[in-house]
Design a protein around this motif. Structure first.
Motif, PDB file in Angstrom:
ATOM      1  N   GLY A   1       2.633  12.381  -8.330  1.00 24.01           N
ATOM      2  CA  GLY A   1       3.333  11.413  -7.495  1.00 24.01           C
ATOM      3  C   GLY A   1       2.406  10.692  -6.543  1.00 24.01           C
ATOM      4  O   GLY A   1       2.865  10.214  -5.488  1.00 24.01           O
ATOM      5  N   ASP A   2       1.130  10.590  -6.884  1.00 19.39           N
ATOM      6  CA  ASP A   2       0.173   9.918  -6.014  1.00 19.39           C
ATOM      7  C   ASP A   2       0.527   8.430  -5.901  1.00 19.39           C
ATOM      8  O   ASP A   2       0.727   7.748  -6.914  1.00 19.39           O
ATOM      9  CB  ASP A   2      -1.246  10.083  -6.576  1.00 19.39           C
ATOM     10  N   LEU A   3       0.560   7.928  -4.667  1.00 15.95           N
ATOM     11  CA  LEU A   3       0.981   6.544  -4.412  1.00 15.95           C
ATOM     12  C   LEU A   3      -0.022   5.911  -3.464  1.00 15.95           C
ATOM     13  O   LEU A   3      -0.280   6.428  -2.361  1.00 15.95           O
ATOM     14  CB  LEU A   3       2.378   6.527  -3.792  1.00 15.95           C
ATOM     15  N   ARG A   4      -0.638   4.810  -3.905  1.00 14.05           N
ATOM     16  CA  ARG A   4      -1.628   4.111  -3.084  1.00 14.05           C
ATOM     17  C   ARG A   4      -1.253   2.642  -2.991  1.00 14.05           C
ATOM     18  O   ARG A   4      -1.048   1.977  -4.010  1.00 14.05           O
ATOM     19  CB  ARG A   4      -3.020   4.274  -3.697  1.00 14.05           C
ATOM     20  N   VAL A   5      -1.139   2.143  -1.771  1.00 11.31           N
ATOM     21  CA  VAL A   5      -0.737   0.761  -1.518  1.00 11.31           C
ATOM     22  C   VAL A   5      -1.891   0.044  -0.840  1.00 11.31           C
ATOM     23  O   VAL A   5      -2.415   0.508   0.173  1.00 11.31           O
ATOM     24  CB  VAL A   5       0.525   0.704  -0.636  1.00 11.31           C
ATOM     25  N   GLU A   6      -2.276  -1.109  -1.389  1.00 17.70           N
ATOM     26  CA  GLU A   6      -3.398  -1.880  -0.848  1.00 17.70           C
ATOM     27  C   GLU A   6      -2.962  -3.309  -0.559  1.00 17.70           C
ATOM     28  O   GLU A   6      -2.585  -4.053  -1.468  1.00 17.70           O
ATOM     29  CB  GLU A   6      -4.564  -1.887  -1.846  1.00 17.70           C
ATOM     30  N   ASN A   7      -2.983  -3.639   0.730  1.00 15.59           N
ATOM     31  CA  ASN A   7      -2.734  -5.015   1.190  1.00 15.59           C
ATOM     32  C   ASN A   7      -1.451  -5.600   0.578  1.00 15.59           C
ATOM     33  O   ASN A   7      -1.431  -6.715   0.059  1.00 15.59           O
ATOM     34  CB  ASN A   7      -3.929  -5.904   0.836  1.00 15.59           C
ATOM     35  N   LEU A   8      -0.367  -4.853   0.676  1.00 17.59           N
ATOM     36  CA  LEU A   8       0.896  -5.254   0.056  1.00 17.59           C
ATOM     37  C   LEU A   8       1.647  -6.244   0.951  1.00 17.59           C
ATOM     38  O   LEU A   8       1.884  -5.983   2.132  1.00 17.59           O
ATOM     39  CB  LEU A   8       1.780  -4.028  -0.195  1.00 17.59           C
ATOM     40  N   SER A   9       2.003  -7.386   0.373  1.00 14.28           N
ATOM     41  CA  SER A   9       2.863  -8.373   1.038  1.00 14.28           C
ATOM     42  C   SER A   9       4.030  -8.668   0.098  1.00 14.28           C
ATOM     43  O   SER A   9       3.891  -8.571  -1.121  1.00 14.28           O
ATOM     44  CB  SER A   9       2.102  -9.663   1.348  1.00 14.28           C
ATOM     45  N   ALA A  10       5.145  -9.054   0.682  1.00 10.41           N
ATOM     46  CA  ALA A  10       6.343  -9.276  -0.143  1.00 10.41           C
ATOM     47  C   ALA A  10       7.212 -10.362   0.457  1.00 10.41           C
ATOM     48  O   ALA A  10       7.204 -10.589   1.673  1.00 10.41           O
ATOM     49  CB  ALA A  10       7.143  -7.978  -0.281  1.00 10.41           C
ATOM     50  N   ARG A  11       7.920 -11.050  -0.426  1.00  9.45           N
ATOM     51  CA  ARG A  11       8.905 -12.067  -0.033  1.00  9.45           C
ATOM     52  C   ARG A  11      10.166 -11.830  -0.858  1.00  9.45           C
ATOM     53  O   ARG A  11      10.129 -11.182  -1.885  1.00  9.45           O
ATOM     54  CB  ARG A  11       8.385 -13.482  -0.334  1.00  9.45           C
ATOM     55  N   TYR A  12      11.258 -12.430  -0.381  1.00  4.01           N
ATOM     56  CA  TYR A  12      12.492 -12.336  -1.156  1.00  4.01           C
ATOM     57  C   TYR A  12      12.646 -13.495  -2.124  1.00  4.01           C
ATOM     58  O   TYR A  12      13.510 -13.475  -2.984  1.00  4.01           O
ATOM     59  CB  TYR A  12      13.700 -12.242  -0.232  1.00  4.01           C
ATOM     60  N   SER A  13      11.832 -14.508  -1.981  1.00  3.32           N
ATOM     61  CA  SER A  13      11.776 -15.593  -2.948  1.00  3.32           C
ATOM     62  C   SER A  13      10.350 -16.117  -2.949  1.00  3.32           C
ATOM     63  O   SER A  13       9.584 -15.882  -2.010  1.00  3.32           O
ATOM     64  CB  SER A  13      12.767 -16.701  -2.592  1.00  3.32           C
ATOM     65  N   VAL A  14      10.023 -16.825  -3.993  1.00  2.10           N
ATOM     66  CA  VAL A  14       8.647 -17.278  -4.150  1.00  2.10           C
ATOM     67  C   VAL A  14       8.215 -18.155  -2.984  1.00  2.10           C
ATOM     68  O   VAL A  14       7.070 -18.082  -2.515  1.00  2.10           O
ATOM     69  CB  VAL A  14       8.493 -18.039  -5.487  1.00  2.10           C
ATOM     70  N   ASP A  15       9.118 -18.988  -2.492  1.00  5.29           N
ATOM     71  CA  ASP A  15       8.776 -19.898  -1.406  1.00  5.29           C
ATOM     72  C   ASP A  15       9.320 -19.445  -0.054  1.00  5.29           C
ATOM     73  O   ASP A  15       9.333 -20.205   0.903  1.00  5.29           O
ATOM     74  CB  ASP A  15       9.290 -21.307  -1.714  1.00  5.29           C
ATOM     75  N   GLY A  16       9.794 -18.192   0.035  1.00  3.57           N
ATOM     76  CA  GLY A  16      10.367 -17.696   1.276  1.00  3.57           C
ATOM     77  C   GLY A  16       9.312 -17.088   2.181  1.00  3.57           C
ATOM     78  O   GLY A  16       8.143 -16.902   1.810  1.00  3.57           O
ATOM     79  N   PRO A  17       9.684 -16.753   3.419  1.00  2.61           N
ATOM     80  CA  PRO A  17       8.740 -16.137   4.357  1.00  2.61           C
ATOM     81  C   PRO A  17       8.424 -14.702   3.945  1.00  2.61           C
ATOM     82  O   PRO A  17       9.200 -14.050   3.238  1.00  2.61           O
ATOM     83  CB  PRO A  17       9.491 -16.181   5.687  1.00  2.61           C
ATOM     84  N   LYS A  18       7.298 -14.206   4.404  1.00  4.41           N
ATOM     85  CA  LYS A  18       6.901 -12.838   4.095  1.00  4.41           C
ATOM     86  C   LYS A  18       7.726 -11.852   4.923  1.00  4.41           C
ATOM     87  O   LYS A  18       7.868 -12.011   6.126  1.00  4.41           O
ATOM     88  CB  LYS A  18       5.421 -12.637   4.376  1.00  4.41           C
ATOM     89  N   VAL A  19       8.253 -10.849   4.227  1.00  5.08           N
ATOM     90  CA  VAL A  19       8.977  -9.786   4.926  1.00  5.08           C
ATOM     91  C   VAL A  19       8.114  -8.539   5.047  1.00  5.08           C
ATOM     92  O   VAL A  19       8.423  -7.642   5.829  1.00  5.08           O
ATOM     93  CB  VAL A  19      10.292  -9.453   4.205  1.00  5.08           C
ATOM     94  N   LEU A  20       7.049  -8.463   4.286  1.00  9.23           N
ATOM     95  CA  LEU A  20       6.005  -7.452   4.421  1.00  9.23           C
ATOM     96  C   LEU A  20       4.672  -8.179   4.400  1.00  9.23           C
ATOM     97  O   LEU A  20       4.492  -9.135   3.638  1.00  9.23           O
ATOM     98  CB  LEU A  20       6.045  -6.438   3.278  1.00  9.23           C
ATOM     99  N   GLU A  21       3.723  -7.704   5.204  1.00  5.77           N
ATOM    100  CA  GLU A  21       2.434  -8.407   5.250  1.00  5.77           C
ATOM    101  C   GLU A  21       1.309  -7.409   5.479  1.00  5.77           C
ATOM    102  O   GLU A  21       1.281  -6.680   6.484  1.00  5.77           O
ATOM    103  CB  GLU A  21       2.441  -9.442   6.369  1.00  5.77           C
ATOM    104  N   GLY A  22       0.410  -7.347   4.503  1.00  6.97           N
ATOM    105  CA  GLY A  22      -0.812  -6.566   4.639  1.00  6.97           C
ATOM    106  C   GLY A  22      -0.590  -5.079   4.830  1.00  6.97           C
ATOM    107  O   GLY A  22      -1.325  -4.442   5.584  1.00  6.97           O
TER     108      GLY A  22
END
Length: 1413
Positions: free
Chosen positions: A1171-1192
């Motif tokens: 179950g090893d989980l490694r996250v690197e510089n993860l950013s996310a949006r709810y749409s392609v042109d939407g604002p970031k809801v997760l950043e770095g």
């Protein structure tokens, strides 16, 4: 010798006229005097200007007739001219008085019409009737003056009365409404539906200009069709609570509509002989051509008869249809009102659905709370489907009871008169069992098909309701496979039913033909078969065959309508009602404002034989003023205690003691359900709930319920619409809106069912501190069910603890007035994943289905046609067209070659072509339906979560169920009908033109006129139908979904009024919509009659054709005329429905999709090993042109670690879980067991990474199927998972019948489980999957049991990621701000985790736990 006879006859007729005139004048004067003496003063409404104009024409005609009569009397001073003069003077006086005195006009006009009508009839008999014969002559020899008199009499006595608008007489004279055009239309306008001209041409013009046809453009609803008036008129016949006798609903409706049914009966009775005027005209006309010397009636009479046969039968039929449409619309309104008002009286039981894949005990009534989902679905189905089916399908009962039998008898008599043979009819009766057998087989196949369709629809509905869970668990491929299997089983029976329909069509063609040939064979032995006999009998045989098919069609419809009416009747008579409507419990007025119970027992159903149902027992409990809290473990009966207090449960009085319960209603009661009940309206309307706006109080409510920050999310603020079931609100927002509604109300008693459950700790503290102890709660009694004991206990005045359906402990408490500090202000609660895509503009939801104005492009049909024809693009269409034209050409040749031998041979050829074209089309239609359904389901299952956020589930279900069902039957049926009718018209017109080439131009002219009328009709229908669809949305669904809340607030009458208003809106749209077809039918049938009459006149008077050619052409012309209407109807219906259905489906097929599985995306067989989980510089949006809801965001979690994610609302906790599952667009890299997740197929990724959401979604199936939907594990594994998750320990102490087992049915959404039990089932489901990474979203009510399971039952190598208010990972504004052990983070001064813990009621416990790690 002839002259004296003529003079004697003339003298007798003139004397008769003298008697007529005197009797009419005297009788009319006496009637008028009586009417005046008994007259009531009443205001007349309606079209005064047209009435005055026509009255002037009538007065002028009467004056001219008076002058002519005076002139004739002066030239011939005899008694007859004098009586005529007196009659016309009297008529002139009445005409003048009718113009001068508007209030007397109706009385004068009635008598005037009688006088002029009889005068016209007398002149017709004396002078026009003789012109129709070869042997008689007109009585009056007045030359041109005679025709002037007849023209004036016809104008004043016939035309003016037919064209004069009717006065509007309101059903309630004290409250007249704007009249509908139909109420003031003239008699002629009513029968040809020209009162719709303004509506139709307005809609046509707007369609040409690409403008939308507005609701305001529809005519007003007639006052006699208003739902409120219908309710007053009918409920004493149909509703037992309004005084109706206990009987079947049918008889009550029959009594309500008895007058309209009598009118429809008369129309239908007259329609029967009118149908045979055409065959009679053909027979007599051809007899004249065969033997002109023997004819007594001139041929133009039979030409007119042919025209009347089409026109008069059409007008009578349309009059019947229009009358029954009024009955249908009004009956539908009555039934909907009846069902809706009865629904407000019924008990909402706690019972799961009986439908299950695995047989089980269907009455496992667990828990303490009702599941209303199945009952709500049934009520909504009764309102949305059965009420419509009962009214629509049952409206043609007169066609079965009167029209078909009378037509058959009259047709048989006609055939016997011309053929003197019953052989064919006897043969038809002998062969009747054959279609009966096919019909029986078809019915069996149809029943089985409907069962398979129900199974598919249930599976699709179940899948769509838990589509988010399916995507989060990676079950898309499994779900698609299951739906496809159901679909294939359904299509097998669809094919069988359609194949039997082919046999039915063949039998329908064979039986009339065999009967006709047998009749001719027998008739030829008694008399020669002349063209007049053959072609008129062909018309009758065609008519009888058509009527037999119509009879079977309407019989099937009537049976369907009866089934729906029986379902409604069963609902009204068999549904269990609340105790207050059956046997109200004894109440003691001395109890006053006491709220409580004494020696009371309650169950969810009044069924003493059922020992398995949950029972609530309360020995003695009285709530105190102030805050009363009810606590206890899950399924202990907390919610049931509130339901019992509201009277929702069945009260069982203890016979040997004083049993009672009491909730005073006078001070007002407000109720908040645990599952918030939200109306599809604005936030303000949800809070006010019909109360007047008090700005100061309203602002306080918004502040105290923590809604002010949330309103800033929307441009329209509190005027923003929240959508279906609060679609645009998060769970916490819904709970606070429902709470605000209760707080704003004037009710002094507030019942809250765990309103804090959906709120985070900060918001909960705000509600407790600002709302529950605020100034708006002063003097009110609050009964609060809660699990947040630590937060609420300090403010409680009374504490009740529940266990196993009884009051375990109760005690008065003293509020400590010690509160935990709360933040000065709250951040708005944004429902992560929904806030951005559900923005609003001007308060209106922008998430709505696209609707095209005007005609929908035929490009939408292209994918369906491609699927229908398959790979061999041209082969199937060409073969189908050849067979279709071959069948129709053979049928036309069969009429041309009258010999029995040739007819039989050609009939066989026609049958072969008919079989081939039907089978070819059937397989093509099934192929097309299969392909479209497969692509639709694949697209919906692969779509993105963002698309699901913007699309209501009900709309997706409609596409996958109703529209797909239309692809199976309605759409291909309409397309086949259009192709069949159009090819038949071409063949019939071609056969006429081949015999009479001169009629090509006129035939094309008729076809063009029919097309033009059809286009106008379609344009109007498109505009009106959209309003019909919109008007179908009613408040019944919302009210039925919140029956408990509606009754608690005593808002039944408000919802009844809203329902009546919306029924009026629906009736206002459906009435002109139904009449549009009548408008089109009247014009096309008259057009067809003109074509037949013109053809007959041309061939008799202007050609030298023989009787055989004339008969053939007239038979083909009659068939062609009949097909014009069906062509316009079928083509327009297909153009209206086909592109719309395909466009809606194609929009879903082309929706945004997640990446499809690929071969390269399959992970290695060993993956995941950890179950090893490694996250690197993860950013996310709810749409392609939407604002970031997760950043770095970057972090590393090793296999087997337990990690908590905490943060304030909106900080990105849930966004993180969605990012790990690739449910939203992301940037950066996530490594799961060493592999980047971006390269792994989604089903593989999500199948090995399990999430348990805050509100788990459960299937309406057995517990076994909820744990293992695809039957991959045995019962031992499933029971071990339930035991490990803690379900069995939670049920310790419960009675055996009330415990859940693998075979127990779970209601839709887990409605018969508490929230804690649902979460435990979700945890057990996760344990069954044995994923290497387990994500728990938010804290759980059964926290102790869950935590024990996580510590002891979850594998040590499983990584746990918990969205909670504890442990070590802290998010803020989508960024990772702290990461470490709990002890490290709590020790940080000004740390984020420490700030959260300091605000928690469990601060000391959390600090101790952290330091002990």
């Amino acid at each position: 010798m002839q002259t004296p006879l003529v003079n004697a006859e003339s003298h007798a007729q003139r004397y008769a006229l003298f008697l007529y005139a005197n009797c009419i004048a005297l009788g009319s004067a006496l009637l008028l005097l009586g009417h005046v003496l008994c007259r009531r003063n009443s205001k007349l409404y309606g079209h005064q200007k047209p009435r005055a104009f026509l009255g002037t024409i009538r007065l002028a005609s009467c004056l001219v007739l008076t002058c002519i009569a005076a002139l004739q009397w002066s030239l011939r001073p005899e008694l007859e001219p004098f009586t005529s003069l007196l009659t016309f003077i009297y008529a002139s006086i009445l005409s003048g008085l009718a113009l001068a005195f508007a209030s007397w006009a109706r009385a004068f006009t009635i008598h005037l019409n009688i006088i002029l009508g009889i005068q016209t009839a007398v002149y017709f008999y004396r002078d026009i009737y003789p012109l129709t014969t070869f042997t008689k002559h007109p009585v009056d020899n007045e030359g041109a003056l005679l025709w002037v008199k007849i023209a004036l009499l016809f104008t004043a006595g016939i035309l003016v009365p037919l064209m004069e608008p009717q006065p509007y007489i309101p059903v309630d004279p004290s409250n007249p409404m704007p009249p509908n055009e139909e109420q003031t239309a003239s008699i002629l306008s009513l029968y040809v539906f020209s009162f719709l001209d303004g509506l139709i041409y307005s809609a046509y013009a707007k369609s040409k200009r690409k403008e939308e046809f507005a609701y305001e453009d529809l005519p007003p609803l007639a006052d006699y069709s208003h739902a409120e008036y219908l309710k007053k008129r009918s409920f004493h016949n149909v509703d037992e609570f309004s005084g109706a006798p206990k009987r079947h609903l049918f008889f009550g409706l029959l009594k309500t509509f008895r007058f309209r049914l009598v009118i429809a009966f008369v129309y239908m009775l007259l329609c029967v002989p009118a149908d045979y005027l055409g065959p009679l005209g053909i027979n007599r006309l051809l007899a004249y051509v065969e033997s002109p010397a023997d004819a007594m009636v001139r041929p133009w009479v039979w030409v007119v008869t042919i025209f009347l046969g089409a026109g008069l039968a059409c007008l009578l039929n349309e009059a019947y249809v229009s009358t029954m449409y009024i009955v249908m619309i009004e009956a539908e309104a009555i039934l909907v009102s009846l069902v809706f008002e009865h629904a407000l009286r019924i008990r909402v039981k706690a019972s799961p659905s009986s439908a299950s894949d695995t047989p089980s005990e269907s009455d496992d009534k667990q828990d303490s709370k009702p599941d209303s989902s199945n009952l709500i679905g049934r009520i909504n189905n009764l309102i949305a489907t059965d009420a419509i089916m009962a009214a629509n399908k049952g409206k043609d009962i007169l066609r079965i009871a009167l029209y078909a039998p009378a037509s058959f008898v009259l047709g048989t008599y006609f055939l016997y008169q011309i053929l003197v043979a019953f052989v064919g009819l006897g043969l038809m009766l002998l062969l009747t069992p054959v279609p009966g057998l096919v019909a029986k087989l078809t019915r069996s196949a149809k029943i089985q098909q409907l069962k398979e369709t129900d199974a598919r629809v249930q599976k699709v509905t179940e899948t769509m309701n838990v589509l988010r869970m399916i995507k989060l668990f990676g079950w898309m491929a499994f779900s698609e496979r299951e739906v496809d299997e159901k679909r294939e089983r359904e299509l097998v029976w669809v094919a069988r039913a359609q194949l039997l329909n082919v046999f039915n069509v063949i039998i329908g063609k064979v039986l009339p033909t065999i009967s006709m040939l047998a009749t001719y064979a027998a008739g030829v032995m008694k008399q020669p078969l002349t063209p007049s006999i053959v072609f008129s009998s062909i018309a009758v045989f065609d008519s009888l065959g058509f009527k037999v098919r119509v009879f079977l069609f309407y019989l099937n419809n009537t049976i369907t309508g009866k089934v729906s009416l029986d379902r409604i009747n069963s609902f009204l008579n068999e549904t269990e009602l609340l105790d207050v409507f059956n046997a109200p419990h004894p109440d003691n007025p001395e109890r006053g404002d006491v709220i409580g119970f004494h020696n009371a027992t309650f169950t969810w159903a009044n069924d003493g034989a059922d020992q398995r149902q949950f029972k609530l027992r309360v020995d003695d409990l009285v709530f105190r003023p102030g805050i009363n809290i009810i606590t206890g473990p899950s399924a202990s009966g907390k919610s049931s205690l509130l339901m019992a207090l509201l009277g929702e449960m069945h009260f069982i009085a203890n016979s040997d003691s004083d049993s009672w319960f009491h909730l005073p209603r006078t001070p007002g009661v407000a109720y908040c359900d645990q599952t918030s009940w939200i109306l599809n309206d604005t936030i303000r309307a949800n809070i006010l709930f019909g109360q007047p706006l008090d700005e100061e109080r309203y602002r306080k409510v918004l502040h105290q319920c923590a809604l002010e920050p949330d309103l800033n999310l929307w441009e329209a603020g509190d005027l923003s619409e929240v959508g279906e079931r609060g679609l645009t609100l998060s769970g916490g927002q819904q709970a606070r809106v429902a709470l605000a509604r209760a707080v704003y109300s004037s009710a002094q008693i507030l019942l809250f069912d765990d309103v804090l459950a959906a709120l985070d700790v900060h918001t909960s503290l705000w509600i407790v501190r600002k709302c529950l102890t605020g100034d708006l709660m002063a003097g009110r009694t609050v009964v609060l069910v809660t699990h947040n004991v630590d937060i609420v206990a300090p403010i409680a005045n009374y504490h009740v603890q529940m266990r196993n359906g009884t009051v375990w402990e109760q005690s008065a408490t003293e509020p400590s007035n010690t509160y935990i500090d709360i933040p000065a202000e709250l951040s708005p609660e944004k429902p992560e994943g929904e806030a951005e895509v559900k923005a609003e503009v001007g308060g209106k939801l922008i998430v709505s289905e696209e609707v095209a104005i005007g005609h929908v492009s035929w490009k939408a049909m292209k994918p369906y046609f491609i699927a229908l024809v398959g790979n061999r693009t041209l082969l199937l269409p060409l073969a189908y067209a050849c067979c279709l034209f071959g069948a129709h050409s053979a049928t036309a040749l069969q009429k041309y070659y009258l010999g029995v031998k040739w007819s039989a041979s050609i009939m066989l050829v026609a049958l072969v072509f008919t079989c081939l074209d039907s089978i070819l089309f059937m397989f093509g239609a099934i192929r097309g339906s299969r392909a479209v359904h497969k692509s639709l389901m694949a697209s919906v299952l692969q779509t993105t979560l963002r698309w699901l956020d913007t699309t209501p589930v009900s709309r997706i279900i409609a596409r996958c169920t109703a529209d797909v069902s239309a692809l199976d039957g309605m759409l291909p049926g309409m397309f086949k009908d259009t192709m069949n009718v159009s090819s038949l018209m071409l063949v019939e017109l071609a056969s006429i033109v081949l015999v009479v080439p001169q009629l090509l131009v006129f035939g094309l002219f008729v076809a063009v006129c029919g097309y033009y009328v059809g286009q106008i009709y379609l344009s109007a229908q498109l505009g009106v139908k959209r309003h019909v669809s919109n008007a179908k949305v009613s408040c019944s669904g919302a009210a039925v979904g919140g029956l408990v809340s509606v009754r608690a607030y005593a808002a039944q009458q408000s919802f009844i009024s809203q329902n009546l208003t919306r029924l009026d809106n629906y009736s206002r749209t459906i009435r002109p919509y139904e009449n549009l077809m009548n408008w089109c039918s009247a014009r096309l049938d008259i057009l067809g009659g003109c074509f037949e009459a013109a053809l007959a006149a041309y061939m008799v008077y202007f050609s030298s054709y023989g009787a055989a050619e004339i008969g053939f052409c007239l038979a083909q012309a009659a068939a062609f005329s009949n097909q014009i209407l069906w062509f316009v109807y079928s083509a327009n219906e297909f153009e209206l429905a086909g592109p719309n259905i395909c466009q809606r489906i194609q929009a879903y097929v082309e929706a945004d999709k997640e990446p499809a599985p690929t071969e390269s995306g399959k992970p290695p067989a060993y993956w995941p090993a950890s179950g090893d989980l490694r996250v690197e510089n993860l950013s996310a949006r709810y749409s392609v042109d939407g604002p970031k809801v997760l950043e770095g965001v970057s972090f590393r979690i090793r296999s087997g670690e337990r990690v908590g994610v905490v943060g304030r609302t909106g900080s990105g906790k849930s966004s993180l879980t969605l990012s790990l599952l690739r449910c939203i667009p992301t940037e950066g890299t996530v490594y799961f067991d060493g592999l980047p997740t971006t390269g792994i197929n989604l089903d593989a990724l999500r199948g090995n990474l399990t999430i348990i959401p805050q509100m788990p979604e459960l299937l309406n199936a057995t517990l076994r199927r909820n744990l293992d939907p695809f039957e991959q594990h045995d019962d031992q594994t499933l029971n071990d998972a339930l035991r490990a998750a803690g379900l069995f320990s939670l049920q310790e102490g419960s009675e055996e019948p009330q415990r859940f087992t693998l075979d127990s049915n779970i209601a839709a959404g887990g409605g018969n489980m508490s929230v804690g039990e649902r979460q435990i089932v979700a945890l057990a489901r996760a344990l069954v999957r044995k994923s290497k990474v387990l994500i728990l979203d938010e804290d759980y009510k059964t926290d102790a049991i869950i935590q024990k399971t996580l510590r002891t039952e979850v594998s040590k190598d499983t990584t746990l990621l918990i969205i909670a208010h504890r442990l070590q990972l802290v998010l803020d504004s989508g960024r990772l701000v702290e990461f470490g052990t709990p002890k490290e983070l709590i020790g940080k001064e000004n740390g984020k985790l420490r700030a959260l813990i300091d605000e928690s009621a469990d601060r000391d416990l959390l600090v101790a736990q952290a330091n002990g790690i």
